[in-house]
Scaffold this motif. Structure first.
Motif, PDB file in Angstrom:
ATOM      1  N   VAL A  44       0.828  -1.205   0.000  1.00  0.00           N
ATOM      2  CA  VAL A  44       0.000   0.000   0.000  1.00  0.00           C
ATOM      3  C   VAL A  44       0.860   1.252   0.000  1.00  0.00           C
ATOM      4  CG1 VAL A  44      -1.712   1.306   1.304  1.00  0.00           C
ATOM      5  CG2 VAL A  44      -1.936  -1.181   1.111  1.00  0.00           C
ATOM      6  N   SER A  45       1.918   1.258   0.793  1.00  0.00           N
ATOM      7  CA  SER A  45       2.797   2.424   0.863  1.00  0.00           C
ATOM      8  C   SER A  45       3.464   2.706  -0.479  1.00  0.00           C
ATOM      9  CB  SER A  45       3.848   2.222   1.947  1.00  0.00           C
ATOM     10  OG  SER A  45       3.254   2.046   3.208  1.00  0.00           O
ATOM     11  N   LYS A  46       3.960   1.655  -1.115  1.00  0.00           N
ATOM     12  CA  LYS A  46       4.626   1.837  -2.407  1.00  0.00           C
ATOM     13  C   LYS A  46       3.635   2.278  -3.479  1.00  0.00           C
ATOM     14  CE  LYS A  46       8.676  -1.147  -1.940  1.00  0.00           C
ATOM     15  NZ  LYS A  46       9.622  -0.093  -2.351  1.00  0.00           N
ATOM     16  N   ALA A  47       2.433   1.687  -3.477  1.00  0.00           N
ATOM     17  CA  ALA A  47       1.441   2.060  -4.471  1.00  0.00           C
ATOM     18  C   ALA A  47       1.012   3.517  -4.297  1.00  0.00           C
ATOM     19  CB  ALA A  47       0.233   1.126  -4.373  1.00  0.00           C
ATOM     20  N   LEU A  48       0.773   3.949  -3.056  1.00  0.00           N
ATOM     21  CA  LEU A  48       0.343   5.328  -2.818  1.00  0.00           C
ATOM     22  C   LEU A  48       1.447   6.326  -3.130  1.00  0.00           C
ATOM     23  CD1 LEU A  48      -1.714   4.993   0.490  1.00  0.00           C
ATOM     24  CD2 LEU A  48      -2.570   5.301  -1.826  1.00  0.00           C
ATOM     25  N   SER A  49       2.680   5.993  -2.794  1.00  0.00           N
ATOM     26  CA  SER A  49       3.780   6.922  -3.078  1.00  0.00           C
ATOM     27  C   SER A  49       3.993   7.091  -4.580  1.00  0.00           C
ATOM     28  CB  SER A  49       5.061   6.434  -2.410  1.00  0.00           C
ATOM     29  OG  SER A  49       5.453   5.164  -2.920  1.00  0.00           O
ATOM     30  N   SER A  50       3.936   6.000  -5.336  1.00  0.00           N
ATOM     31  CA  SER A  50       4.092   6.118  -6.785  1.00  0.00           C
ATOM     32  C   SER A  50       2.927   6.887  -7.394  1.00  0.00           C
ATOM     33  CB  SER A  50       4.201   4.728  -7.415  1.00  0.00           C
ATOM     34  OG  SER A  50       3.034   3.959  -7.157  1.00  0.00           O
ATOM     35  N   LEU A  51       1.705   6.668  -6.869  1.00  0.00           N
ATOM     36  CA  LEU A  51       0.553   7.428  -7.359  1.00  0.00           C
ATOM     37  C   LEU A  51       0.723   8.916  -7.081  1.00  0.00           C
ATOM     38  CD1 LEU A  51      -2.335   7.683  -8.446  1.00  0.00           C
ATOM     39  CD2 LEU A  51      -3.160   7.132  -6.150  1.00  0.00           C
ATOM     40  N   SER A  52       1.234   9.260  -5.915  1.00  0.00           N
ATOM     41  CA  SER A  52       1.427  10.675  -5.570  1.00  0.00           C
ATOM     42  C   SER A  52       2.411  11.341  -6.515  1.00  0.00           C
ATOM     43  CB  SER A  52       1.928  10.787  -4.129  1.00  0.00           C
ATOM     44  OG  SER A  52       1.004  10.222  -3.225  1.00  0.00           O
ATOM     45  N   VAL A  53       3.496  10.664  -6.823  1.00  0.00           N
ATOM     46  CA  VAL A  53       4.486  11.238  -7.738  1.00  0.00           C
ATOM     47  C   VAL A  53       3.891  11.414  -9.131  1.00  0.00           C
ATOM     48  CG1 VAL A  53       6.707  10.837  -8.865  1.00  0.00           C
ATOM     49  CG2 VAL A  53       6.445  10.361  -6.434  1.00  0.00           C
ATOM     50  N   ILE A  54       3.126  10.430  -9.599  1.00  0.00           N
ATOM     51  CA  ILE A  54       2.512  10.530 -10.925  1.00  0.00           C
ATOM     52  C   ILE A  54       1.541  11.704 -10.982  1.00  0.00           C
ATOM     53  CG2 ILE A  54       0.926   9.362 -12.503  1.00  0.00           C
ATOM     54  CD1 ILE A  54       2.278   6.739 -11.723  1.00  0.00           C
ATOM     55  N   VAL A  55       0.751  11.907  -9.928  1.00  0.00           N
ATOM     56  CA  VAL A  55      -0.187  13.035  -9.896  1.00  0.00           C
ATOM     57  C   VAL A  55       0.572  14.364  -9.941  1.00  0.00           C
ATOM     58  CG1 VAL A  55      -1.888  14.230  -8.476  1.00  0.00           C
ATOM     59  CG2 VAL A  55      -2.023  11.756  -8.747  1.00  0.00           C
ATOM     60  N   VAL A  56       1.675  14.460  -9.222  1.00  0.00           N
ATOM     61  CA  VAL A  56       2.492  15.682  -9.265  1.00  0.00           C
ATOM     62  C   VAL A  56       3.014  15.932 -10.679  1.00  0.00           C
ATOM     63  CG1 VAL A  56       4.640  16.728  -8.455  1.00  0.00           C
ATOM     64  CG2 VAL A  56       3.129  15.595  -6.834  1.00  0.00           C
ATOM     65  N   LEU A  57       3.429  14.883 -11.367  1.00  0.00           N
ATOM     66  CA  LEU A  57       3.920  15.033 -12.734  1.00  0.00           C
ATOM     67  C   LEU A  57       2.809  15.511 -13.663  1.00  0.00           C
ATOM     68  CD1 LEU A  57       6.086  11.784 -13.018  1.00  0.00           C
ATOM     69  CD2 LEU A  57       6.880  14.105 -12.557  1.00  0.00           C
ATOM     70  N   VAL A  58       1.605  14.941 -13.523  1.00  0.00           N
ATOM     71  CA  VAL A  58       0.486  15.342 -14.380  1.00  0.00           C
ATOM     72  C   VAL A  58       0.090  16.791 -14.103  1.00  0.00           C
ATOM     73  CG1 VAL A  58      -1.932  14.901 -14.930  1.00  0.00           C
ATOM     74  CG2 VAL A  58      -0.360  12.984 -14.634  1.00  0.00           C
ATOM     75  N   ILE A  59       0.047  17.170 -12.830  1.00  0.00           N
ATOM     76  CA  ILE A  59      -0.282  18.561 -12.495  1.00  0.00           C
ATOM     77  C   ILE A  59       0.738  19.513 -13.112  1.00  0.00           C
ATOM     78  CG2 ILE A  59      -0.455  20.211 -10.591  1.00  0.00           C
ATOM     79  CD1 ILE A  59      -1.598  17.992  -8.877  1.00  0.00           C
ATOM     80  N   GLY A  60       1.999  19.121 -13.097  1.00  0.00           N
ATOM     81  CA  GLY A  60       3.016  19.962 -13.722  1.00  0.00           C
ATOM     82  C   GLY A  60       2.770  20.146 -15.213  1.00  0.00           C
ATOM     83  N   LEU A  61       2.394  19.078 -15.909  1.00  0.00           N
ATOM     84  CA  LEU A  61       2.097  19.189 -17.339  1.00  0.00           C
ATOM     85  C   LEU A  61       0.952  20.159 -17.589  1.00  0.00           C
ATOM     86  CD1 LEU A  61       2.302  15.403 -18.350  1.00  0.00           C
ATOM     87  CD2 LEU A  61       4.005  17.171 -18.830  1.00  0.00           C
ATOM     88  N   VAL A  62      -0.107  20.064 -16.781  1.00  0.00           N
ATOM     89  CA  VAL A  62      -1.284  20.920 -16.972  1.00  0.00           C
ATOM     90  C   VAL A  62      -0.947  22.375 -16.679  1.00  0.00           C
ATOM     91  CG1 VAL A  62      -3.662  21.341 -16.289  1.00  0.00           C
ATOM     92  CG2 VAL A  62      -2.798  19.005 -16.344  1.00  0.00           C
ATOM     93  N   VAL A  63      -0.381  22.633 -15.512  1.00  0.00           N
ATOM     94  CA  VAL A  63      -0.119  24.010 -15.088  1.00  0.00           C
ATOM     95  C   VAL A  63       0.882  24.686 -16.019  1.00  0.00           C
ATOM     96  CG1 VAL A  63       0.818  25.441 -13.233  1.00  0.00           C
ATOM     97  CG2 VAL A  63      -0.698  23.526 -12.693  1.00  0.00           C
ATOM     98  N   SER A  64       1.943  23.993 -16.349  1.00  0.00           N
ATOM     99  CA  SER A  64       2.988  24.597 -17.170  1.00  0.00           C
ATOM    100  C   SER A  64       2.476  24.957 -18.560  1.00  0.00           C
ATOM    101  CB  SER A  64       4.177  23.631 -17.276  1.00  0.00           C
ATOM    102  OG  SER A  64       5.201  24.181 -18.063  1.00  0.00           O
ATOM    103  N   SER A  65       1.780  24.032 -19.214  1.00  0.00           N
ATOM    104  CA  SER A  65       1.291  24.298 -20.566  1.00  0.00           C
ATOM    105  C   SER A  65       0.201  25.363 -20.574  1.00  0.00           C
ATOM    106  CB  SER A  65       0.769  23.007 -21.196  1.00  0.00           C
ATOM    107  OG  SER A  65      -0.291  22.452 -20.426  1.00  0.00           O
ATOM    108  N   THR A  66      -0.657  25.372 -19.557  1.00  0.00           N
ATOM    109  CA  THR A  66      -1.746  26.350 -19.513  1.00  0.00           C
ATOM    110  C   THR A  66      -1.221  27.750 -19.251  1.00  0.00           C
ATOM    111  OG1 THR A  66      -3.284  24.659 -18.696  1.00  0.00           O
ATOM    112  CG2 THR A  66      -3.911  26.952 -18.393  1.00  0.00           C
TER     113      THR A  66
END
Length: 448
Positions: A125-147
């Motif tokens: 659970v810890s590994k799955a949640l941590s990897s999900l958190s990093v992926i969400v941060v990466l996606v947010i960066g793509l959205v915010v930066s391009s917008t």
């Protein structure tokens, strides 16, 4: 008199709480130079890309909304979303989720981790949640930066939808954000497949590459003339079906199906990874994954899930391509009417409504030599319309290239005063002619 010695209390050994394990795994991920480079790239590279492309004379017209990057800042994040769904997001999930378990195999640290945490379930659970958190941060960066870069470089202007109607800046902002939110569902599905590959294949590099390989295979299938049910049953369809948000009314059916299918795949793949992980023998320090177990507990269930999804969707979607003559004619006629009004406003002529224009389209495929259905670059449409007070109907010809996903490019083929030139002369100077060439989207589900 005898003395009784009280037995000392036996210390209770409890597993480490999930919150502490999550923080520990998150720190481990963020300490990797590869993850740090990805975060910096996702927060900076889209801004550079949108800024450079928006200032060039030639635009990526083969990409949806690419021809509008000079017109509005909201086109930039949509162009990036189209690219990210095909390449960037599968690669990001591979590098983060596809390696989160395999890294422990390469370093031989499972015994130390089990002694510290004392619970394989909490480790997972810890590994799955941590990897999900990093992926969400990466996606947010793509959205915010391009917008942000698009709005700063081009401006907060109206966006032309895929049926020719104008979206206000506020409406465009909401739909762009919703499109990226919907793209999170297939991203989670690929991340879950990465977790499964990382658990099942151990040190093998195929676990790291699995999400990217699966995404590439889905892209190839999506470009083939397969039935709509197969297309929608693949977890990556939500990377494509967000196009329907930019029509009026919005084509929500394919998008909802794509999101639900992706979330189901995410849950199933994560569950399979969990079962494989908690049943693993950690006493073997040279574990490289079990090929038979990866096949029976990993690949086979996902293939069964795909078959069940196709069987469930087939009665709803039908067994054809979803691209039919009446759908093409309706879509082209509606979009032409909206864009004709836009051209009328550019030329400072008297405004007309869609009802007054009475736009109609007659489309054929292959010069009447084949049935008018299915994808191809041999579609031809003759559009007619009426102006108030004018007895003779106007007409225009378009050549259509429709891909298997329902997206088409309509290329004007005369008359030259309507769609024959890229620019039109307006009272304020030359401007792009909205009727010269335009993108459209056909809903593949049956229209009621």
């Amino acid at each position: 008199m005898t003395a009784t010695l009280a037995a000392p209390d036996t210390p209770v050994v409890r597993p480490v709480p999930i919150t502490r394990g999550y923080r520990f795994e998150l720190v481990k991920l963020l300490s990797q130079w590869r993850v740090r480079v990805l975060i910096v790239a996702c927060w900076l590279a889209p801004a550079v890309f949108v800024t450079v492309v928006s200032q060039q004379a030639s635009l990526p017209v083969d990409t949806l909304f690419g021809r509008m990057m000079h017109a509005t800042g909201w086109a930039g994040p949509l162009v990036l979303l189209g690219f990210s769904g095909s390449w960037a997001l599968p690669l990001l999930t591979s590098l983060v989720a596809g390696d989160v378990f395999a890294a422990e195999d390469r370093l031989g640290t499972w015994r130390h981790l089990l002694v510290a945490v004392r619970s394989p379930r909490r480790i997972f659970v810890s590994k799955a949640l941590s990897s999900l958190s990093v992926i969400v941060v990466l996606v947010i960066g793509l959205v915010v930066s391009s917008t942000v870069s698009g709005l700063l470089v081009v401006g907060n202007r109206q966006l032309i939808g895929l049926d020719g109607h104008l979206l206000s800046p506020g409406d465009a902002a909401g739909r762009v954000l919703l499109a990226w939110l919907c793209a999170l569902a297939p991203t989670l599905a690929l991340a879950a497949i990465g977790l499964l590959g990382s658990v099942a294949m151990g040190r093998s590099p195929m676990g790291l590459l699995l999400p990217a390989v699966v995404a590439l295979a889905m892209q190839i299938v999506q470009q083939l003339p397969v039935p709509v049910a197969v297309r929608l049953a693949l977890p990556g369809y939500a990377f494509i079906s967000w196009n329907g948000l930019f029509t009026d009314p919005a084509q929500r059916g394919p998008l909802l199906i794509g999101v639900i299918v992706s979330l189901v795949w995410a849950v199933v793949a994560t569950g399979l990874a969990y079962l494989l992980f908690v049943r693993r023998d950690f006493t073997n320090p040279t574990h490289d994954g079990s090929g038979r177990r990866a096949l029976t507990a990993g690949l086979v269930p996902l293939v069964v899930l795909l078959g069940v999804s196709v069987a469930a969707l087939a009665p709803v979607t039908g067994f054809g391509s979803g691209i039919e003559q009446d759908k093409v004619q309706r879509s082209v006629a509606i979009e032409f009417a909206h864009l004709y009004r836009l051209q009328t406003k550019q030329l400072n002529r008297a405004d007309v409504t869609e009802a007054q224009l009475q736009t109609a389209a007659e489309c054929t495929k292959g010069g009447d030599q084949v049935a008018a259905r299915g994808p191809g670059n041999d579609w031809r449409c003759v559009i007619s319309w009426h102006l108030p007070g004018v007895d003779v109907a106007g007409s225009a010809i378009y050549q259509l290239d429709i891909n298997p996903l329902g997206r088409y490019v309509a290329d004007g083929d005369g008359p030259k005063e309507v769609n024959g030139f890229f620019l039109v002369r307006t009272p304020s100077g030359d401007e792009p002619n909205p009727l010269w060439q335009f993108d459209g989207n056909i809903e593949l589900l049956p229209v009621k």
